[in-house]
Design a protein around this motif. Structure first.
Motif, PDB file in Angstrom:
ATOM      1  N   GLY A  14      27.468  58.268  17.774  1.00  0.00           N
ATOM      2  CA  GLY A  14      28.229  57.113  17.288  1.00  0.00           C
ATOM      3  C   GLY A  14      29.708  57.430  17.217  1.00  0.00           C
ATOM      4  O   GLY A  14      30.557  56.602  17.560  1.00  0.00           O
ATOM      5  N   GLY A  15      30.035  58.641  16.791  1.00  0.00           N
ATOM      6  CA  GLY A  15      31.433  59.064  16.711  1.00  0.00           C
ATOM      7  C   GLY A  15      32.099  59.116  18.069  1.00  0.00           C
ATOM      8  O   GLY A  15      33.250  58.707  18.231  1.00  0.00           O
ATOM      9  N   VAL A  16      31.386  59.607  19.064  1.00  0.00           N
ATOM     10  CA  VAL A  16      31.928  59.653  20.423  1.00  0.00           C
ATOM     11  C   VAL A  16      32.209  58.234  20.920  1.00  0.00           C
ATOM     12  O   VAL A  16      33.289  57.952  21.463  1.00  0.00           O
ATOM     13  N   ARG A  68      21.411  54.181   9.958  1.00  0.00           N
ATOM     14  CA  ARG A  68      22.486  53.873   9.008  1.00  0.00           C
ATOM     15  C   ARG A  68      23.689  54.787   9.235  1.00  0.00           C
ATOM     16  O   ARG A  68      24.826  54.329   9.312  1.00  0.00           O
ATOM     17  N   ALA A  69      23.436  56.082   9.342  1.00  0.00           N
ATOM     18  CA  ALA A  69      24.518  57.061   9.497  1.00  0.00           C
ATOM     19  C   ALA A  69      25.187  56.940  10.864  1.00  0.00           C
ATOM     20  O   ALA A  69      26.410  57.041  10.975  1.00  0.00           O
ATOM     21  N   LEU A  76      31.296  53.182  13.421  1.00  0.00           N
ATOM     22  CA  LEU A  76      32.361  52.401  12.783  1.00  0.00           C
ATOM     23  C   LEU A  76      33.313  53.272  11.975  1.00  0.00           C
ATOM     24  O   LEU A  76      34.493  52.951  11.844  1.00  0.00           O
ATOM     25  N   GLY A  77      32.828  54.406  11.488  1.00  0.00           N
ATOM     26  CA  GLY A  77      33.720  55.332  10.792  1.00  0.00           C
ATOM     27  C   GLY A  77      34.753  55.944  11.719  1.00  0.00           C
ATOM     28  O   GLY A  77      35.892  56.191  11.325  1.00  0.00           O
ATOM     29  N   SER A  78      34.367  56.178  12.961  1.00  0.00           N
ATOM     30  CA  SER A  78      35.317  56.752  13.920  1.00  0.00           C
ATOM     31  C   SER A  78      36.180  55.675  14.578  1.00  0.00           C
ATOM     32  O   SER A  78      37.266  55.974  15.065  1.00  0.00           O
ATOM     33  N   PHE A  79      35.711  54.456  14.595  1.00  0.00           N
ATOM     34  CA  PHE A  79      36.491  53.362  15.171  1.00  0.00           C
ATOM     35  C   PHE A  79      37.642  52.961  14.239  1.00  0.00           C
ATOM     36  O   PHE A  79      38.760  52.758  14.666  1.00  0.00           O
TER      37      PHE A  79
END
Length: 132
Positions: A14-16, A68-69, A76-79
């Motif tokens: 997700g971060g990538v 969830r994570a 969305l945390g990295s966006f």
């Protein structure tokens, strides 16, 4: 152990993806000037999407932790980016542009909260606690 590895992998992937999307947004929209538009758009859009996804999917207790994570902290945390907002506002403050710093912070916070709330409400529409 498997659950923890799945969660770490989901956050990584997700971060990538989120970081790549953010870079695309930074390349497409202005990042400097009186208002860093890419930072504002990323934070407001990300807040809305997180609210929407939380209302629709993540608030459901049967959803796995890796999902969830991966969507929340990973994608969305990295966006979105508090550090970019802080740097933008800090740059304005160092240059003596108090109005721009206040506008940057105020718009991001107020619009971000409104977007998250709107996403939560929209995501929760039609949801019943017993349905999947």
């Amino acid at each position: 152990m498997i659950t923890m590895l799945l969660t770490i992998a989901a956050v990584f992937l997700g971060g990538v993806l989120g970081t790549s999307l953010r870079l695309g947004l930074d390349l497409a929209l202005p990042t400097g000037g009186p208002l860093a538009l890419s930072t504002l758009v990323a934070n407001v859009l990300g807040s809305f999407i997180l609210g929407l996804v939380t209302g629709r999917v993540l608030s459901r207790p049967e959803r796995p932790e890796w999902l969830r994570a991966g969507l929340g902290a990973g994608l969305l945390g990295s966006f979105t980016s508090f550090s970019a907002l802080a740097m933008d506002a800090g740059g304005h403050l160092l240059a003596g542009r108090l109005l721009e710093a206040g506008a940057e912070l105020g718009l991001s916070v107020v619009l971000g909260i409104a977007a998250a709330l709107g996403g939560l409400v929209l995501g929760s529409l039609g949801q019943s606690r017993g349905a999947s």
